[in-house]
Design an enzyme around this catalytic site. Structure first.
Site, PDB file in Angstrom:
ATOM      1  N   ARG A 128      29.723  24.916 -10.904  1.00 37.56           N
ATOM      2  CA  ARG A 128      29.548  23.637 -10.211  1.00 37.56           C
ATOM      3  C   ARG A 128      30.428  22.595 -10.864  1.00 37.56           C
ATOM      4  O   ARG A 128      30.803  22.702 -12.027  1.00 37.56           O
ATOM      5  CB  ARG A 128      28.087  23.194 -10.187  1.00 37.56           C
ATOM      6  CG  ARG A 128      27.444  22.951 -11.536  1.00 37.56           C
ATOM      7  CD  ARG A 128      26.048  22.313 -11.391  1.00 37.56           C
ATOM      8  NE  ARG A 128      25.181  23.092 -10.519  1.00 37.56           N
ATOM      9  CZ  ARG A 128      24.503  22.560  -9.488  1.00 37.56           C
ATOM     10  NH1 ARG A 128      24.632  21.260  -9.228  1.00 37.56           N
ATOM     11  NH2 ARG A 128      23.721  23.306  -8.737  1.00 37.56           N
ATOM     12  N   LYS A 179      32.802  27.588  -2.074  1.00 35.74           N
ATOM     13  CA  LYS A 179      32.450  26.283  -2.637  1.00 35.74           C
ATOM     14  C   LYS A 179      31.913  25.369  -1.545  1.00 35.74           C
ATOM     15  O   LYS A 179      32.613  25.066  -0.577  1.00 35.74           O
ATOM     16  CB  LYS A 179      33.672  25.635  -3.292  1.00 35.74           C
ATOM     17  CG  LYS A 179      33.343  24.302  -3.968  1.00 35.74           C
ATOM     18  CD  LYS A 179      34.441  23.886  -4.911  1.00 35.74           C
ATOM     19  CE  LYS A 179      33.997  22.719  -5.785  1.00 35.74           C
ATOM     20  NZ  LYS A 179      34.979  22.370  -6.801  1.00 35.74           N
ATOM     21  N   ASP A 195      41.683  15.924 -12.078  1.00 35.27           N
ATOM     22  CA  ASP A 195      40.531  16.466 -12.813  1.00 35.27           C
ATOM     23  C   ASP A 195      40.924  17.768 -13.511  1.00 35.27           C
ATOM     24  O   ASP A 195      40.266  18.799 -13.369  1.00 35.27           O
ATOM     25  CB  ASP A 195      39.358  16.705 -11.856  1.00 35.27           C
ATOM     26  CG  ASP A 195      38.032  16.872 -12.600  1.00 35.27           C
ATOM     27  OD1 ASP A 195      37.974  16.524 -13.802  1.00 35.27           O
ATOM     28  OD2 ASP A 195      37.057  17.346 -11.989  1.00 35.27           O
TER      29      ASP A 195
END
Length: 798
Positions: free
Chosen positions: A522, A542, A635
């Site tokens: 996650r 996902k 990210d």
């Protein structure tokens, strides 16, 4: 009754009759009507602007050389509405009193405008250099000019900049946007790019060269290039050339042709002659023959021809851009082994790019077996480099292929066993299709128009007389009006979603995951589950958080862009679900999980860590510099780097944070901070413009974690903010490095104890040096990801 009809027809002819008119200036409130009105450049009339016919009753507002060529054709140098032609009746270019220049289609729809405003009277003027200028007399610079928005041609002194580019036409006669683009990339280098049919790649300068090896500099951010009247071209990235006839002041154009080559043409005796071209070996231009095809040179003439791979046929016999398709079925049923598939050897053939796996120091038989084991493998290249190292490249797509005697090693085409003999026979048979370039057919765009009532008393009387005399015709018109499609309905037929993915229903996703029961990861964007597709492929599914995407259209737009990304170090996306509020992505499954999991379990030796660092850098460099969109990951962290069965890294979650056009000026403003605590660049905290250097910083922190085994948000024992923790990790490594730089003893103090001292000291020092450069506070001091790759590979080769 016959007299009434005769009178009506006479009035009709009178009302429709019009004559051509030319002028040098268009003032406020005036218009140019299609197709008869023109602007002529001043003072010498070198250029003409007006409605140029591009199809049957289809026109684009364009600029062309006034003097025709020896064959009678006109040379068009600019178009306003190249992708949205207008009707030849009632269409107008109007200069509104608000200062906006608007092109209207048949008095119904605005298809193009300059989107300008002015409180002063403005005028439109065509200059003798080919520039169409909208000028407000109260300000010194133009309100708008065509030189700022070129199409496929650059005129002398016209500049291409960081906010403008050239886009090729579709063919010699089809002026709509083609597949090739000349632009300044994010690294300030002038490049040529192919973008078509869901695939995109940079091919000039040579993509395997680092910028400075190609004679370019990345340090001049002015981003400007132009051809002067004497045949000299200059670009801010230090690329320059002279035409074969330089020093002569004659008409010239720099054109991005429909075949993807950049050429300079000089006008002599009413004939355009090539006096410079960017690429001499035209078969190296990406996408020139399409998928599953080969580009070959005809004898030694330099002319090329396209041919399908053995066992394949052309999709479109008039346009090679569509490529070829197999005459056999290559789908996998889970039993793709040597009993089902074989290989056809293609001598002197290479396919550039689309390697999903690279394996060094491997035998030919092992390379063949690796391809057989992978369902998506379409073939492989096997060669021996200058250092006598065997290299195996597994291909997910067979694209950019061409045959040349310079290629001493063959490519192996994967085919079913039952088709192998036939395909091998066809390997030496030349294609019947000898078409070159694109189709020259004129494309006619269909468009419905609303029928409007006539407003003048003459037209009203005409309709009255015609209604009495030709009642049957009016009945047909009435029937057409009632049954025609609305403009919105008509547009549906032209809407396309360009992606390479399979679309799944939400019910199929629930079934594949057992109602989302087996969670394997996650993150900030969603939860990942293990699943099994109907064809027995194991997959990672996902489910994105509902707040991530506000609507299906935005989601599909991003999916379309992601679909154009293809790199061996990016996770492969197989499909998606966009149903109601549900947004789901279907990925390939990575057997060894994330980098974070393997670092925690201390499962990675030194060689594997170094290869992961190189592969991750390659994936990020591709996102930043080699695809049509400027993709920031935002990210980068060990959790978003997955490892396959051979521990090759695959970057995940790219494209879900932010997509920026390459022509975006400067950085981007984000509505909220993105990223993960411990890996975020200082720009996020200090509210500075966000560029690709935020990913470089995060990558540097990941490298430090791989080297030291210390996670940045756990480096300190307390709960200090993430920037302090990152700085402490970076400062700690930098202090150790500076304290014992000469003897290398500092390395032992920072290296992960899990490596048990088994590492290459010299390469470890390079890795630390790269990590510290990437994690500099000043973003301008950080290298680009392509420079990172170069530094790591240079040391690897030594």
């Amino acid at each position: 009754m016959s007299l009434q009809i005769l009178i009506g027809l006479i009035i009709l002819l009178a009302s429709l009759h019009s004559s051509s008119s030319q002028t040098s200036t268009l003032n406020n409130g005036a218009s140019l009507s299609a197709p008869q009105d023109f602007l002529t450049s001043t003072p010498n009339g070198n250029f003409t602007a007006g409605f140029y016919q591009v199809g049957e009753n289809a026109y684009s507002f364009a600029i062309w050389f006034s003097e025709p060529l020896i064959d009678g054709n006109q040379t068009v140098v600019w178009m306003a509405n190249r992708d949205r032609p207008v009707n030849g009746v009632k269409s107008k270019l109007s200069l509104l009193k608000s200062g906006n220049l608007v092109l209207n289609d048949a008095g119904q729809t605005d298809v193009w405008s300059t989107q300008t405003t002015s409180y002063s009277p403005v005028h439109l003027k065509l200059l003798d250099n080919g520039n169409l200028v909208l000028q407000d007399p109260t300000i010194p610079i133009p309100l708008w000019q065509s030189f700022d928005s070129p199409t496929d041609i650059l005129l002398p002194q016209q500049r291409i900049t960081g906010t403008s580019n050239l886009v090729s036409g579709r063919s010699l006669t089809n002026h709509s946007s083609g597949f090739y683009k000349l632009f300044f990339d994010a690294d300030n280098v002038l490049r040529l790019l192919y973008d078509g049919f869901g695939l995109t790649s940079v091919f000039w300068p040579s993509p395997w060269l680092v910028s400075w090896e190609a004679g370019r500099t990345t340090y001049n951010s002015s981003n400007t290039a132009f051809l002067n009247p004497f045949g000299h071209f200059y670009s801010s990235d230090d690329f320059k050339f002279n035409t074969a006839d330089h020093r002569e002041s004659i008409p010239r154009i720099l054109k991005l042709d429909s075949d993807g080559n950049l050429r300079v043409y000089s006008l002599k005796n009413k004939i355009w002659k090539v006096t410079w071209q960017a690429i001499s070996q035209t078969c190296t231009i990406h996408g020139i023959c399409g998928l599953n095809s080969l580009c070959n040179y005809i004898n030694h003439s330099g002319r090329r021809k396209c041919s399908c791979l053995p066992g394949h046929r052309a999709k479109n016999k008039t346009d090679w851009a569509y490529g070829c398709e197999p005459e056999f079925n290559l789908s996998c049923d889970g039993n793709s082994n040597s009993t089902n598939f074989g290989f056809v050897e293609l001598n002197h053939v290479e396919f550039y790019g689309y390697d999903f796996k690279y394996i060094p120091n491997i035998t030919l038989e092992d390379c063949r077996q690796k391809c057989l084991e992978k369902c998506r493998c379409r073939g492989f290249e096997y060669n021996l480099d200058d250092k006598d190292i065997n290299k195996c490249f597994l291909k997910a797509l067979l694209f950019n292929g061409y045959r040349s005697p310079d290629f001493k090693n063959p490519t192996y085409l994967k085919v079913p066993q039952k088709a192998q003999q036939k395909a091998a026979f066809l390997n030496d048979v030349s294609s019947d299709l000898q078409c070159e370039g694109m189709s020259e057919d004129v494309v006619v765009l269909g468009r419905n128009y609303r029928e409007k009532g006539q407003k003048t008393w003459v037209k009203s009387f005409l309709w009255f007389t015609l209604a009495v005399g030709v009642f049957e015709i009016l009945c047909l018109i009435t029937y057409w009006v009632k049954t025609r499609k609305s403009p919105e309905e008509a547009m549906i037929g032209y809407r396309k979603i360009a992606d390479r993915f399979q679309k799944f229903s939400y019910a199929e996703m629930k079934k594949a995951t057992g109602s989302f029961s087996e969670e394997i990861g996650r993150g900030s964007s969603g939860v990942v589950y293990k699943g099994k597709l109907p064809d027995n492929r194991i997959t990672a599914i996902k489910r994105l958080h509902e707040a991530n995407y506000q609507g299906e259209e935005e989601f599909l737009a991003e999916m379309s862009t992601i679909g154009k990304l293809n790199h061996m170090n990016l996770i492969e996306i197989w499909g998606y679900c966009a149903e109601g509020k549900h947004r789901v992505l279907v990925y390939e499954y990575m057997e060894n999980g994330s980098l974070a999991k393997n670092l925690d379990g201390n499962k990675l030796d030194w060689e594997t860590r170094y290869e992961i660092a190189v592969g991750t850098a390659k994936g990020l460099a591709y996102l930043h510099e080699e695809c049509l969109e400027w993709v920031l990951h935002c990210d980068v962290k060990p959790q978003n780097i997955l490892l396959d069965s051979d521990f090759n890294p695959k970057v995940i979650d790219f494209g879900l944070s932010k997509l920026l056009r390459r022509d975006a000026n400067g950085g981007s403003q984000f509505s909220r901070i993105r990223g993960t605590r411990g890996y975020m660049a200082p720009e996020w905290i200090y509210n500075l413009p966000i560029t690709c250097k935020v990913d470089v910083y995060s990558y540097g922190i990941v490298l430090l974690e791989m080297i030291t085994g210390k996670s940045p948000f756990r480096f300190c024992g307390d709960e200090e903010n993430n920037m302090v923790e990152q700085r402490r990790l970076v400062s700690w490594v930098r202090e150790k490095r500076n304290g014992g730089f000469e003897n290398g003893e500092w390395v032992e103090e920072i290296v992960d104890v899990g490596l048990d001292g088994k590492y290459d000291l010299k390469r470890m020092e390079v890795l630390v040096d790269v990590a510290l450069k990437c994690s500099e506070e000043d973003r301008d001091a950080r290298p680009t990801m392509s420079q990172v790759v170069h530094m790591l590979l240079s040391e690897n080769e030594d």
